[in-house]
Design a protein around this motif. Structure first.
Motif, PDB file in Angstrom:
ATOM      1  N   ASP A  81       0.831  -1.183   0.000  1.00 40.56           N
ATOM      2  CA  ASP A  81       0.000   0.000   0.000  1.00 40.56           C
ATOM      3  C   ASP A  81       0.875   1.245   0.000  1.00 40.56           C
ATOM      4  N   PRO A  82       1.001   1.861  -1.164  1.00 41.71           N
ATOM      5  CA  PRO A  82       1.829   3.063  -1.180  1.00 41.71           C
ATOM      6  C   PRO A  82       1.082   4.212  -0.546  1.00 41.71           C
ATOM      7  N   HIS A  83       1.452   4.480   0.655  1.00 40.77           N
ATOM      8  CA  HIS A  83       0.720   5.469   1.410  1.00 40.77           C
ATOM      9  C   HIS A  83       0.935   6.843   0.826  1.00 40.77           C
ATOM     10  N   LEU A 108       1.869   9.466   2.077  1.00 42.78           N
ATOM     11  CA  LEU A 108       3.005  10.226   2.562  1.00 42.78           C
ATOM     12  C   LEU A 108       4.325   9.788   1.943  1.00 42.78           C
ATOM     13  N   ALA A 155       3.007  -0.598   4.914  1.00 41.23           N
ATOM     14  CA  ALA A 155       2.629   0.791   4.669  1.00 41.23           C
ATOM     15  C   ALA A 155       3.694   1.716   5.230  1.00 41.23           C
ATOM     16  N   LEU A 184       4.091   5.227   7.047  1.00 39.90           N
ATOM     17  CA  LEU A 184       3.264   6.152   7.814  1.00 39.90           C
ATOM     18  C   LEU A 184       4.073   7.351   8.254  1.00 39.90           C
ATOM     19  N   GLU A 229      -4.275   2.204  10.063  1.00 41.54           N
ATOM     20  CA  GLU A 229      -3.069   2.993  10.307  1.00 41.54           C
ATOM     21  C   GLU A 229      -3.251   4.000  11.426  1.00 41.54           C
ATOM     22  N   GLN A 230      -4.452   4.567  11.523  1.00 42.61           N
ATOM     23  CA  GLN A 230      -4.659   5.550  12.589  1.00 42.61           C
ATOM     24  C   GLN A 230      -4.518   4.905  13.947  1.00 42.61           C
TER      25      GLN A 230
END
Lengths: 498, 118, 125, 89, 931, 162
Positions: free
Chosen positions: B103-105, B107, F92, F94, F141-142
């Motif tokens: 998942d390419p976030h 950010l 991911a 973050l 993610e949060q």
């Protein structure tokens, strides 16, 4: 206190060198030079003292740390070693004085490196332990690497790259050899090895042989024996004059080690291992001399010529080593001392000449006339005579000794032609060189001063060369005794069993 | 075998296992960033358990108060995150690609470009 | 186990030798480093291989031969000094001579190849 | 008994080393290789500790400590090299 | 003693001209002449003794090992030669005073001349073969200086070099001959040698000796075919020609023949070779002389011819031939020296030596002309002059000999032909120069020379006459004594008379004279005949051959040494390979008797890893950073191997060195190209290298295996035994390092220190382009010093220092020691450099690493020297146990101090290297020296 | 406490402790260790930048224990994750907004994140207000960010009082 005189030739330069590295000293050129001169003079005095002592009282041994041999490291000052010590310290004095005129300012740490280099050389001559020999080899090598690049410049960099890499490979081979020798002999003390050499049996014999032959490569590399000589011409020709002069002794260390290891440990007394290296050494020595002559003829500049003459002298010496007998060894030893001094002299003179001929440097081409044609011409003339082996300088004595020794050993047919032809080649080329450099000129001389310290350095070598003739009787008798000692082996320090 | 020894053996097995899992992760995981997680296994659980085993072993053999392995753990715990941090930093600088499927976030781009070439 | 050891030493030596025969300084120095590993292992081997017999008095009943270890230690240090020197020398050579060939200049074949590349690049752009 | 186990564990760690080496060979990016090497350092620590247990000696402890320290230094240096080219500036 | 002074006085006289040069020409000449003059008086004083048949001699030991001693003797031959050398020498000095121009450096000239005189005296006075050779070579050297006196002239330089080369080569041959003689006889003493003629003649080596010997003599005396150098030596100032190339030096060769006549002569070989050479020289010289237009050239070839004559005489083997030879030596010296001087006067006063221009000088210089003509007549062999007498004797002897059996009659015939030509060229000299019309375009108007310039000529010409008219009175005794010395036997009766009645020799003389006149009169035809042969200038031929030799040598040398290091390395490794493999062929069983250790999986894995790492290093050697990573694996495995095989100290050292090396590589890689060519040579070369390396590796591996499987009986038991009791430590390796073999360690840290200094020098003023982007053209990251790294490095520093202190302190008893501790400290500090940069560190830690190195070395040295205070040897260590209440027992050892020195040196050296390397890109870089 | 004599008291304590860990306990080593523990900070003091002082040592200890427990717990989780097929992973990147400031607290936070399996701190933003984190497997993610902030950042903030 007197017993310590044996180790002093190593400790003195180390002490002086270490002191010179202290920032306060290393930034004070005057102090550094004085310290260097004092140390050099002391080294000469020490060497003379030791020489006299050894000549009167026989071989002196010094157990470092008072561990009895073969367990501790033993320093052995026999006649051979002390003579070479004296040679080294005389060379040091000459070089130190010469360099103090300004060469040492062209980069940092020249003076201490000089001292370290000499420490390594003296150590290599004195030690009676084969691994310690390796250590001192490395000391003198690393110092020589650093000295070779002194002053900087493309030629030096290129030359030292070859020199360093080849010697590093040589050091690796040295360690392989040491591994094999320890793995078969179980000891490192040379005298102990010599005593055990004849006892080695069966398969171990062949392994020991491998070690001995590998050492031949290692020492041959240092001595610039063909085909291991490729590093030499460039390195010597590129080195700063005083460094090149000091390097005159470098090849001789190889020769010395060959004597120590192959004439003593693996010499007559070694039973099945006796003279293992000779069948190999003999043709390579001959080739070295022959191709040295070719190189001499092909030389295009004074320093290259001098470097190639080094190869020739190495070839001559190797021929002596390849025929181990008292007469040949003694003759070789005399010639070794002579050729070292003469080569050093020519390198120093070449340094002065280079400084006065503008862009022609020391090449054999028409160039700017010299500022001091008479002085330099006279010096060159003397050096050339010495190098060719013409009277009245010591070269002819050395040459005559070698010829005569070869005759005694019945190998004159092989040794005489190259030896005599090499002299002829040197004569041809040096006369060509001299007349090109001193007589074919164009333009006007640019005034250059010659520092008295430079002359003093050259003077030291000249005096030494003259003394070699005047005291030749004593010296040849001494080398004869030294050769007898060497070939008899290092019996004095035999261990009292394990 | 005493219980104590069983305990040591268990620690050793766990340590070895985690080391192996870390190595497997190194081989198997899809991109550098995910693989970055693998050595944490080896450092923390793997080494930790083995060090603990070693300590207990030496206590068992009555070699005195020897818990020197703690120093190694200390070292590792301090340094391992920094190593990972530096590698990650280098990877981002070199723009090592993320796994396509991951998942390419949002950010990510910002993170990458925080140090634009000048 | 001796065989595995000798195999390793042989491999290291061969690799070192091969790299030392290369024409660029960097591989040559790599070769020297490999060779010095080989040398150290070889020198170490002259004391034969023993397991769990470190020459620390009081830790075992039998001890291995300590002397080669001391020798290897010296050799390692010296080798380090030499490697450092030659590495910096290689840098210096690159700075002074403009390339990293051991001879200070590229062999003619490679020079022409390089010129070829340059020309191609020019044509492309 | 414990010794046999130790050998097995050592084998497992050795296998881990080889797997890491595989990653080092494969890459694909240079950071992967650095990471693999860093992990190998840590595995070698494990290996040496196991050796210490196996031989029942504390002689190897320093070696492990040293690897811990030195592995970090070299990883940091290589990363710095990748980031800045010049590791000391 | 007088004998010694005869030699020593001129020797000391070498410096007088240099010292007195500044006081003017007259003073200089006078002072120069003084020592030889005194020597001459001494010589004359010795005359009665010598003539009475005694041989004054002197002997002193010099180099017994070589058989070279100071030995002088003054027999008749020596006396004669001394007389010539000193007498003519003095005349030449006088002559040269006027001959040399203001431009010439008189001091230098005279000094060389006297040097030559000394050398020549030495040759004739020597009673030791090697000493003789010593002076012999000195004559070559000094003649080189004299010939090249006008060094700005190409012909002078080339002529001098040629002369030196030829005579030098001959000298070497002579040395060989003399050594062989000495070896055969067992002594270099001349008297002994002279008494061993039979021994030598019967020796197997006789042909070799003779060949070498004659080579020496013939080159010096310009015998055919080595005569070519002499005419070119005429580039020298005329005094030199008249002295060296007529009277003395060229006579050295015949002197040598005469000297060794009793020893080497007497065999057919001698007679055939010597007489043939002499005859050939006689003819060639005489014939060529006729065609020379240069006055000095003519005289030079005439000299060649006369030397041939003397040689011929020495090769004839008749009883009186040597006497005739000696006589002709005297005569030739006298008339030829005067002729040269006369030629010099003509040259000096008219500015030319070309006989095609010089004509009718009689009108301008009648006195000189008369003198020259008398001398030339003597050369031609006109009766009542000395030349006639010796020539007559020569004819007589040629008739006596039977060297060539039935063909022996050729000898007198050819001799007569030679004499005929000699008359012809003498005539040419007289007629062409002094008569034959008017001079043509001479640079100067000729006139008589200064008064005293003519005196030497006058003296010599008067001698010609006196000897020619009263031979017995003048030289009878001298000849007898000298000949006696030559023969080393009673001299057969001979009669020196002007008139022997009508006999065959007289007829031959008359034939020669008339033939000579005839040839001269009809010279035009001969000149025409001769002109069809292109004249070959020996100098050019010689130069060309030297050049070609040099070129060939250059080609050959380049073929061998093309400057490629790869070749040098290959040859070295190949040699090592061959030398290693050779003895292994005899090794029957690779595996020895020692039981092998059991293999386990860990070892297998590690070996595999090692091999993989090795191969990867090669495979990636063009991708340099990757190769570095692969190298790290190898280092790691090697450390593990050390640890596994009971060497914890080694493992520690290897690890720490490994890391520092990697750091170094990284630093260097920033400046080096990061990629290299994959194939850095032709495939052929790569395969060749691969082959050699595979062989090399397998040989080393085999040796390693062979060693490992054999039992070893070593000295190590002693160390294990005495480590605790003698060295006070339980870590035997460390005790060996700081105690048993502490001296090695001292050397080792010196190496490290020197390496650091050397690297400092290398880095000084290094100009390197700093890459602004990495390989893919990506700019470097902006953050120089990541904060996290900086912080962690900082906080680890104390811990690392503590660890290093720990390792240092326990080193004597457990793995560790000064070296490892030093490296750890250094690495910890380097880590600070990496994390914070050079400038930051420099501000906060203004530490001089040089000082650290120096103090480390000094501490180690002091630790060693300390034992001297207690009367012990260097590095004798001391340790003891102490008890403190509450603390308990602890140990103090002087080895710890030594180890501290090691510690400091290591830190200093490592940091000096790495920190300065890092400084390259900053403002802190080294900017002085070593450009 | 004298600043000149003991520039870094915590370090001194740690060093002494370490020394005693390294060596067997004895009076001699206590003395030697103390000497070193005083000497080394004194030597390296110039090389250390001042850092935020620890206000609540007790909390720090608790924090350490929490982290240790988390390491243990999450290790197993992650081990399972690693062994699962790659396609089930949801890695991911973050960004964690930072409340705490100061080199040391931030460094500790980053280290904690890296040490606990499943997350690796990758970089700080240039203004040091964001920490970029790579997570191996993120479902929410949060939640992850929140748990980090609560579990690690908050205690750190308390410990250093910033």
């Amino acid at each position: 206190m007197f017993q310590h005189v044996v180790i002093l030739p190593i400790l003195l330069p180390l002490l002086a060198g270490a002191l010179m590295v202290i920032p306060a000293v290393s930034r004070n050129m005057v102090l550094q030079r004085r310290l260097g001169t004092v140390a050099s003079v002391l080294a000469v005095v020490l060497a003379v003292w030791l020489l006299v002592l050894v000549d009167h009282n026989g071989t002196q041994a010094y157990a470092v740390g008072e561990w009895k041999p073969p367990f501790g490291i033993l320093l052995v000052a026999d006649r051979l070693a002390t003579l070479l010590l004296l040679l080294t310290s005389v060379l040091l004095l000459a070089v130190q004085l010469f360099a103090s005129a300004g060469e040492d300012e062209r980069g940092r740490f020249f003076q201490p490196l000089l001292m370290f280099q000499v420490m390594g050389i003296q150590g290599a001559f004195l030690t009676g332990d084969i691994f310690n020999l390796f250590v001192f080899f490395e000391v003198l090598l690393i110092a020589s690497y650093a000295l070779l690049i002194h002053g900087g410049g493309k030629a030096k960099t290129a030359a030292s790259l070859h020199y360093v890499i080849l010697n590093l490979a040589g050091s690796a081979l040295f360690l392989f050899a040491l591994g094999i020798l320890y793995g078969t002999f179980g000891t490192l003390n040379m005298a102990d090895m010599q005593a055990n050499a004849a006892l080695i049996q069966n398969d171990d014999l062949y392994l020991a042989k491998v070690g001995a032959l590998l050492l031949l490569v290692v020492f041959g590399l240092k001595a610039a024996m063909l085909p291991l000589h490729f590093w030499l011409p460039k390195a010597y020709a590129a080195a700063p004059a005083p460094v090149a002069a000091l390097f005159a002794i470098m090849t001789k260390i190889g020769i010395y080690s060959l004597w120590r290891v192959h004439s003593a440990i693996f010499g007559e007394h070694a039973g099945a291992l006796a003279n293992v290296a000779l069948p190999w050494l003999w043709p390579m020595a001959w080739l070295t001399l022959a191709l040295g002559v070719v190189a001499v003829l092909a030389s295009q500049s004074l320093r290259a010529l001098a470097a190639n003459l080094v190869i020739v002298s190495v070839g001559s010496l190797l021929l002596m080593v390849a025929n181990p007998a008292q007469s040949t060894t003694a003759a070789g030893l005399y010639y070794l001392v002579h050729s070292t001094l003469a080569t050093a002299l020519i390198f120093l003179i070449a340094g002065l000449i280079m400084g006065q001929r503008g862009k022609s440097e020391d090449r054999f081409v028409r160039g700017r006339p010299l500022a001091h044609p008479r002085l330099l011409g006279g010096l060159f003339f003397i050096a050339a005579l010495a190098l060719i082996g013409m009277p009245p300088f010591s070269g002819f004595i050395g040459k005559a000794l070698m010829l005569s020794a070869a005759l005694d050993e019945g190998v004159a047919g092989w040794i005489w032609p190259p030896l005599l032809l090499s002299s002829l080649a040197a004569l041809l080329v040096l006369s060509r060189a001299g007349s090109s450099i001193f007589w074919r000129s164009r333009g006007r001389a640019v005034p250059v001063t010659i520092d008295t310290r430079q002359l003093a350095g050259i003077g030291v070598l000249l005096v030494a060369l003259v003394l070699m003739v005047v005291l030749a009787g004593w010296l040849t008798a001494f080398t004869d005794r030294a050769a007898a000692d060497l070939l008899a082996g290092m019996q004095l320090v035999l261990p009292e069993g394990r | 075998m005493t219980l104590y020894e069983w305990f040591i053996a268990a620690l050793l097995v766990i340590g070895g296992l985690f080391t192996l899992i870390g190595a497997l992760g190194m081989v198997k995981l899809p991109d550098l960033y995910t693989r970055l997680h693998a050595p944490t296994k080896a450092t923390t659980m793997g080494i930790g358990c083995i060090l603990l085993a070693s300590m207990l072993m030496r206590l068992d053999r009555n070699e005195g108060f020897g818990i020197q392995e703690l120093v190694i753990s200390l070292f590792l715990f301090i340094t391992a995150p920094v190593s990972a941090y530096m590698i990650a930093k280098a990877a981002m600088h070199l723009r090592v690609p993320l796994q396509p499927g991951s998942d390419p976030h949002r950010l990510l781009e910002k993170a990458r470009d925080q140090q634009p070439p000048q | 186990m001796e065989f595995a050891y000798a195999l390793g030493v042989g491999f290291l030596t061969g690799a070192g030798v091969f790299l030392m025969l290369r024409g660029r300084t960097f591989p040559v120095i790599l070769g020297l480093t490999l060779l010095s590993y080989a040398v150290n292992l070889f020198l170490f081997a002259s004391g034969r291989l023993t397991i769990n017999a470190a020459p620390i008095l009081g830790t075992a009943s039998e001890y291995t031969d300590p002397l080669p270890q001391a020798l290897v230690l010296t050799a390692i240090v010296i080798g380090f000094a030499m490697t450092a020197f030659v590495l910096i020398l290689a840098m210096r050579a690159r700075a002074d001579l403009g390339n990293d060939h051991v001879d200070g200049h590229l062999p003619p074949a490679q020079l022409s190849a390089r010129a070829e590349q340059r020309r191609e690049r020019r044509e492309h752009s | 008994m414990l010794n046999t186990l130790l050998l097995w564990v050592a084998g497992v760690v050795g296998l881990a080393l080889v797997l890491n080496a595989w990653r080092l060979v494969r890459g694909p990016s240079v950071t992967d290789r650095v990471l693999a090497l860093d992990t190998m350092y840590i595995n070698v620590i494990a290996m040496i500790i196991l050796l210490g247990i196996y031989f029942d000696t504390s002689l190897y402890f320093e070696a492990a400590l040293l690897i811990a320290m030195l592995g970090f230094v070299s990883t940091a240096a290589v990363s710095k090299y990748l980031l800045r080219g010049d590791i000391i500036e | 003693m007088t004998l010694l002074w005869i030699l020593l006085l001129p020797m000391m006289g070498i410096v007088t001209p240099l010292l007195t040069e500044r006081y003017g020409r007259n003073v200089c000449a006078a002072m120069t002449a003084l020592p030889p003059a005194i020597a001459l008086m001494l010589l004359l004083q010795q005359a009665p003794v010598v003539m009475s048949g005694q041989v004054p001699s002197l002997h002193a030991e010099w180099i017994p090992a070589l058989g070279l001693n100071l030995a002088l003797h003054l027999d008749g031959l020596a006396w004669l030669f001394c007389l010539l050398i000193l007498g003519i020498g003095l005349l030449v000095i006088l002559y040269a005073r006027y001959y040399l121009s203001d431009r010439d450096s008189m001091g230098q000239f005279y000094a060389s001349l006297i040097l030559f005189m000394t050398a020549m005296l030495g040759v004739v006075l020597s009673a030791n073969l090697l000493q003789l050779w010593l002076f012999w070579e000195l004559t070559s050297i000094s003649s080189f200086l004299l010939i090249s006196f006008w060094s700005w002239r190409t012909d002078a330089r080339k002529g001098a070099r040629m002369a030196l080369a030829v005579t030098g080569a001959g000298g070497l041959a002579l040395l060989g001959a003399l050594i062989l003689i000495g070896h055969e006889v067992g002594s270099f003493d001349l008297a002994t040698v002279l008494a061993s003629g039979d021994l030598l003649r019967q020796s197997e080596l006789y042909p070799v000796i003779l060949a070498l010997f004659l080579l020496g003599a013939f080159t010096k005396s310009a015998q055919f075919p080595f005569h070519f150098w002499l005419p070119h030596a005429m580039a020298a100032p005329t005094p030199v020609s008249s002295y060296l190339h007529s009277a003395t030096m060229v006579k050295a060769g015949v002197f040598l023949l005469a000297r060794f006549y009793p020893v080497l002569a007497g065999t057919d070989l001698w007679f055939v070779v010597v007489s043939l050479t002499g005859m050939a020289t006689l003819l060639v010289g005489a014939y060529t002389a006729l065609f020379k237009h240069d006055l000095k050239g003519l005289l030079a070839y005439s000299t060649v011819s006369h030397l041939g004559l003397i040689t011929l005489l020495l090769g004839l083997g008749t009883a009186l031939a040597p006497v005739a030879a000696v006589f002709h030596i005297i005569n030739h010296a006298v008339f030829k020296a005067s002729l040269f001087m006369a030629a010099g006067i003509i040259d000096h006063e008219s500015g030319s030596r070309d006989m095609r221009k010089l004509n009718g000088l009689w009108q301008f210089m009648p006195v000189t002309a008369t003198l020259a003509m008398v001398a030339a007549s003597s050369m031609a062999g006109v009766p009542l002059l000395n030349g006639f007498l010796s020539k007559e004797m020569m004819f007589a002897e040629t008739l006596e000999q039977y060297t060539f059996g039935a063909l022996s009659w050729w000898v007198p015939l050819l001799a007569t032909i030679g004499a005929t030509f000699s008359v012809a060229y003498s005539l040419r000299f007289m007629h062409d120069v002094f008569f034959n019309g008017q001079p043509i375009d001479l640079p100067k108007t000729p006139h008589e020379p200064p008064r005293y310039m003519r005196v030497p000529v006058e003296i010599l010409v008067v001698l010609c006459l006196l000897v020619g008219m009263f031979p017995d009175l003048m030289v009878g005794t001298l000849l007898k004594t000298a000949a006696g010395a030559v023969l080393q036997a009673p001299v057969p009766e001979f009669e020196l008379g002007v008139w022997h009645g009508f006999n065959l020799p007289l007829l031959m003389s008359m034939l020669a004279v008339s033939g000579g006149v005839a040839i001269y009169v009809n010279r035009r035809f001969l000149f025409q005949f001769q002109s069809q042969f292109a004249e070959r200038d020996a100098k050019l031929v010689f130069e060309a051959s030297v050049q070609s030799l040099v070129r060939k040598a250059g080609q050959l040398h380049h073929l061998i040494d093309n400057g490629s290091m790869q070749r040098a390395m290959f040859l070295m490794l190949l040699l090592a390979l061959v030398l290693m493999a050779w003895p292994l062929m005899d090794l029957l069983n690779t595996a020895g008797g020692r039981p092998e250790l059991a293999l386990n999986w860990g070892v297998v894995f590690c070996t595999a890893l090692l091999i993989a790492g090795t191969l990867l290093t090669i495979w990636w050697s063009h991708q340099r950073l990757w190769a570095l990573l692969a190298l790290s694996i190898v280092g790691l495995v090697v450390s593990v191997a050390f640890a596994w095989f009971s060497a914890p100290d080694l493992a520690l050292t290897q690890l720490s060195v490994e890391v520092v090396t990697v750091l170094l590589f990284l630093l260097a890689l920033f400046f080096l190209p990061r990629h290299g060519p994959i194939m850095d040579g032709p495939l052929r070369i790569m395969m060749r290298d691969l082959g050699v390396s595979v062989l090399f590796g397998s040989v080393v591996g085999t040796i390693c295996y062979a060693l490992l499987t054999r039992p070893l009986d070593s000295i190590s038991g002693y160390f294990l035994e005495h480590s605790k009791t003698g060295g006070g430590g339980t870590n035997v390796v460390n005790v060996i390092l700081v105690d048993f073999r502490g001296f090695d360690t001292l050397g080792e840290i010196t190496v490290l220190g020197i390496a650091a200094l050397g690297i400092y020098k290398l880095l000084a003023r290094m100009t390197l382009a700093m890459p602004s982007a990495d390989d893919d053209g990506r700019a470097w990251a902006r953050e120089r010093h990541p904060a996290l790294l900086a912080l962690v490095s900082q906080s680890l520093l104390p811990l690392a220092l503590l660890v290093s202190a720990y390792i240092f302190l326990r080193g004597h008893n457990m793995p560790g020691g000064g070296f490892i501790a030093g490296l750890i400290t250094a690495i910890a500090l380097i880590q600070q450099y990496v994390a914070h940069g050079v400038v930051w560190m420099k501000q906060r830690m203004p530490l001089s690493y040089e000082a650290l190195i120096a103090s480390g070395l000094l501490i180690a040295l002091t630790a060693g020297l300390g034992s001297w205070l207690f009367g012990h040897n260097f590095l004798k260590t001391w340790y003891d146990y102490f008890y403190l209440p509450g603390v308990g027992k602890f140990e103090l050892a002087s080895a710890m101090v030594f180890d501290l020195g090691v510690y400091l040196t290591v830190i200093g050296a490592t940091l000096l290297i790495l920190a300065n390397l890092g400084k390259l890109t900053t403002s802190e870089r080294i900017r002085t020296g070593d450009e | 406490m004298n600043k000149a004599l003991l520039p870094m008291p915590i370090h001194t304590a740690v060093l002494l402790l370490t020394w005693l860990l390294l060596n067997d306990f004895s009076i001699g080593h206590l003395l030697l260790g103390s000497l070193l523990a005083v000497l080394i900070p004194w030597l390296v003091a110039p090389l250390s930048d001042p850092q935020a002082p620890v206000r609540k040592p007790g909390k720090a200890l608790v924090y350490a224990l929490i982290v240790l427990w988390d390491i243990l717990r999450s290790n197993i989780e992650v081990a399972i994750l690693v062994m699962r097929p790659n396609r089930s992973l949801r890695p991911a990147l973050l960004a964690l907004p930072l409340d705490i400031q100061g080199d040391l607290p931030q460094a500790l936070l980053a280290s904690t994140i890296s040490l606990t399996p499943g997350t690796v701190s990758m970089d700080f933003s240039e203004d040091r207000r964001w920490l970029y984190i790579h997570a191996l497997h993120v479902t929410d993610e949060q939640a992850l960010l929140r748990s980090i902030k609560e579990r690690y950042e908050a205690p750190l903030k308390e410990i250093f009082a910033c």
